[in-house]
Design a protein around this motif. Structure first.
Motif, PDB file in Angstrom:
ATOM      1  N   LYS A 176       0.830  -1.205   0.000  1.00 42.95           N
ATOM      2  CA  LYS A 176       0.000   0.000   0.000  1.00 42.95           C
ATOM      3  C   LYS A 176       0.869   1.261   0.000  1.00 42.95           C
ATOM      4  N   ILE A 177       1.898   1.250   0.828  1.00 40.07           N
ATOM      5  CA  ILE A 177       2.817   2.394   0.897  1.00 40.07           C
ATOM      6  C   ILE A 177       3.475   2.629  -0.457  1.00 40.07           C
ATOM      7  N   HIS A 178       3.975   1.558  -1.055  1.00 43.59           N
ATOM      8  CA  HIS A 178       4.643   1.687  -2.352  1.00 43.59           C
ATOM      9  C   HIS A 178       3.676   2.129  -3.449  1.00 43.59           C
ATOM     10  N   SER A 179       2.431   1.699  -3.359  1.00 43.90           N
ATOM     11  CA  SER A 179       1.448   2.068  -4.383  1.00 43.90           C
ATOM     12  C   SER A 179       1.169   3.566  -4.391  1.00 43.90           C
ATOM     13  N   LEU A 180       1.477   4.222  -3.276  1.00 40.56           N
ATOM     14  CA  LEU A 180       1.265   5.662  -3.148  1.00 40.56           C
ATOM     15  C   LEU A 180       2.539   6.459  -3.449  1.00 40.56           C
ATOM     16  N   GLY A 181       3.572   5.748  -3.911  1.00 42.18           N
ATOM     17  CA  GLY A 181       4.816   6.395  -4.290  1.00 42.18           C
ATOM     18  C   GLY A 181       5.712   6.769  -3.131  1.00 42.18           C
ATOM     19  N   LYS A 182       5.508   6.128  -1.987  1.00 45.07           N
ATOM     20  CA  LYS A 182       6.309   6.422  -0.803  1.00 45.07           C
ATOM     21  C   LYS A 182       7.240   5.254  -0.480  1.00 45.07           C
ATOM     22  N   LYS A 183       8.285   5.545   0.282  1.00 43.94           N
ATOM     23  CA  LYS A 183       9.180   4.487   0.742  1.00 43.94           C
ATOM     24  C   LYS A 183       8.567   3.802   1.959  1.00 43.94           C
ATOM     25  N   ALA A 184       8.801   2.500   2.066  1.00 43.56           N
ATOM     26  CA  ALA A 184       8.223   1.705   3.152  1.00 43.56           C
ATOM     27  C   ALA A 184       9.295   1.255   4.134  1.00 43.56           C
ATOM     28  N   GLY A 185       9.023   1.490   5.410  1.00 41.70           N
ATOM     29  CA  GLY A 185       9.909   1.034   6.466  1.00 41.70           C
ATOM     30  C   GLY A 185       9.174   0.065   7.385  1.00 41.70           C
ATOM     31  N   LEU A 186       9.919  -0.875   7.931  1.00 40.96           N
ATOM     32  CA  LEU A 186       9.352  -1.847   8.864  1.00 40.96           C
ATOM     33  C   LEU A 186      10.143  -1.766  10.160  1.00 40.96           C
ATOM     34  N   ALA A 187       9.436  -1.680  11.293  1.00 45.00           N
ATOM     35  CA  ALA A 187      10.078  -1.493  12.588  1.00 45.00           C
ATOM     36  C   ALA A 187       9.902  -2.707  13.481  1.00 45.00           C
ATOM     37  N   ILE A 188      10.904  -2.923  14.343  1.00 43.55           N
ATOM     38  CA  ILE A 188      10.815  -3.977  15.359  1.00 43.55           C
ATOM     39  C   ILE A 188      11.162  -3.406  16.731  1.00 43.55           C
ATOM     40  N   LYS A 189      10.412  -3.843  17.726  1.00 48.35           N
ATOM     41  CA  LYS A 189      10.651  -3.437  19.106  1.00 48.35           C
ATOM     42  C   LYS A 189      11.909  -4.136  19.641  1.00 48.35           C
ATOM     43  N   PRO A 190      12.458  -3.673  20.766  1.00 52.82           N
ATOM     44  CA  PRO A 190      13.696  -4.261  21.291  1.00 52.82           C
ATOM     45  C   PRO A 190      13.653  -5.767  21.519  1.00 52.82           C
ATOM     46  N   LYS A 191      12.499  -6.301  21.885  1.00 54.11           N
ATOM     47  CA  LYS A 191      12.430  -7.738  22.179  1.00 54.11           C
ATOM     48  C   LYS A 191      11.997  -8.578  20.968  1.00 54.11           C
ATOM     49  N   THR A 192      11.718  -7.932  19.854  1.00 50.13           N
ATOM     50  CA  THR A 192      11.323  -8.663  18.645  1.00 50.13           C
ATOM     51  C   THR A 192      12.564  -9.053  17.862  1.00 50.13           C
ATOM     52  N   PRO A 193      12.717 -10.317  17.511  1.00 46.63           N
ATOM     53  CA  PRO A 193      13.918 -10.738  16.784  1.00 46.63           C
ATOM     54  C   PRO A 193      13.916 -10.262  15.334  1.00 46.63           C
ATOM     55  N   VAL A 194      15.105 -10.112  14.775  1.00 44.60           N
ATOM     56  CA  VAL A 194      15.250  -9.741  13.369  1.00 44.60           C
ATOM     57  C   VAL A 194      14.563 -10.771  12.472  1.00 44.60           C
ATOM     58  N   GLU A 195      14.526 -12.001  12.922  1.00 41.92           N
ATOM     59  CA  GLU A 195      13.875 -13.077  12.174  1.00 41.92           C
ATOM     60  C   GLU A 195      12.433 -12.728  11.800  1.00 41.92           C
ATOM     61  N   ALA A 196      11.782 -11.904  12.616  1.00 41.76           N
ATOM     62  CA  ALA A 196      10.378 -11.552  12.385  1.00 41.76           C
ATOM     63  C   ALA A 196      10.172 -10.753  11.103  1.00 41.76           C
ATOM     64  N   VAL A 197      11.228 -10.115  10.599  1.00 42.59           N
ATOM     65  CA  VAL A 197      11.090  -9.313   9.375  1.00 42.59           C
ATOM     66  C   VAL A 197      11.831  -9.925   8.191  1.00 42.59           C
ATOM     67  N   LYS A 198      12.411 -11.097   8.394  1.00 43.32           N
ATOM     68  CA  LYS A 198      13.252 -11.697   7.350  1.00 43.32           C
ATOM     69  C   LYS A 198      12.491 -11.904   6.040  1.00 43.32           C
ATOM     70  N   SER A 199      11.247 -12.314   6.122  1.00 49.12           N
ATOM     71  CA  SER A 199      10.484 -12.596   4.903  1.00 49.12           C
ATOM     72  C   SER A 199      10.028 -11.329   4.183  1.00 49.12           C
ATOM     73  N   TYR A 200      10.209 -10.161   4.820  1.00 48.30           N
ATOM     74  CA  TYR A 200       9.784  -8.895   4.210  1.00 48.30           C
ATOM     75  C   TYR A 200      10.955  -8.032   3.760  1.00 48.30           C
ATOM     76  N   ILE A 201      12.165  -8.433   4.128  1.00 50.17           N
ATOM     77  CA  ILE A 201      13.332  -7.558   3.975  1.00 50.17           C
ATOM     78  C   ILE A 201      13.577  -7.149   2.523  1.00 50.17           C
ATOM     79  N   GLU A 202      13.247  -8.002   1.592  1.00 52.52           N
ATOM     80  CA  GLU A 202      13.463  -7.690   0.171  1.00 52.52           C
ATOM     81  C   GLU A 202      12.409  -6.737  -0.391  1.00 52.52           C
ATOM     82  N   HIS A 203      11.394  -6.451   0.391  1.00 44.18           N
ATOM     83  CA  HIS A 203      10.289  -5.615  -0.090  1.00 44.18           C
ATOM     84  C   HIS A 203      10.260  -4.225   0.551  1.00 44.18           C
TER      85      HIS A 203
END
Length: 219
Positions: free
Chosen positions: A103-130
């Protein structure tokens, strides 16, 4: 990748907010960080669309909007229209993170994904390329003025290693507890977008921005 300072207006004086934003730009800060809190995903309530829309004309910086809200898909279009250049949301707060990214990209904006201190990096691994940016929180989201959580440094390093491993050009942003005394820690670990609130807005804003950015050349 280019190192970037993103002053967080959460620590600014809102009686002279426009003036202080212009000071950060005059001193060379490329981004302006805008924290949106809903009182649900995080305990605090901050500011939202009317404030973003009103300050958009205060500078030509990149407006880096950090949504700390439940189900951010509901407001992506409105924040894009209000002037956000980058819209970052929390993986923990979205039922379908990929839908929000698209949705963010469809509006011509850059997309960022955030994780809290206790959330592992693994939680965003499947999205990192997007995504365009990964935000590693170095304090618990919701309040300014907290101390940098040292354990998050390893997560910054892990995030940068994952990005390198996949051959991507994704920014790694960190937010929370940055001071002149520790800014080199996340930089050395692989962060290249540094959010700073109190370290910018307490005292001489232009001098603080220049001093923080001077560390970019040292690391």
């Amino acid at each position: 990748m280019m190192n970037i300072l993103a002053p967080s207006i959460l620590s600014a004086d809102f009686t002279i907010l426009g003036e202080q934003i212009k000071e950060t730009e005059a001193a060379g800060a490329q981004y302006l960080h805008f924290d949106v809190m809903d009182g649900l995903f995080v305990p605090s309530i901050s500011f939202g669309l009317p404030v973003l829309k009103s300050i958009r004309k205060a500078s030509n910086q990149v407006y880096d909007v950090h949504l700390m809200i439940e189900e951010p898909i509901r407001y992506i279009e409105q924040f894009a229209e209000a002037g956000a250049d980058i819209i970052t949301f929390h993986v923990e707060a979205a039922s379908d993170p990929r839908e929000v990214i698209d949705k963010i990209h469809s509006l011509g904006k850059k997309a960022g994904l955030a994780i809290k201190p206790k959330t592992p990096v693994e939680a965003v691994k499947s999205y990192i390329e997007h995504i365009d940016m990964l935000l590693v929180m170095t304090v618990e989201p919701g309040f300014g003025g907290q101390k940098y959580i040292d354990e998050c440094t390893d997560k910054i390093r892990e995030a940068r290693d994952l990005i390198k491993e996949k051959g991507l050009s994704v920014d790694v942003e960190i937010d929370g507890g940055v001071t002149m005394n520790n800014i080199n820690v996340p930089l050395k670990a692989g962060a290249n977008v540094i959010v700073a609130g109190s370290a910018v807005f307490n005292g001489d804003i232009q001098e603080n921005v220049r001093s923080l950015m001077a560390e970019f050349e040292i690391v």
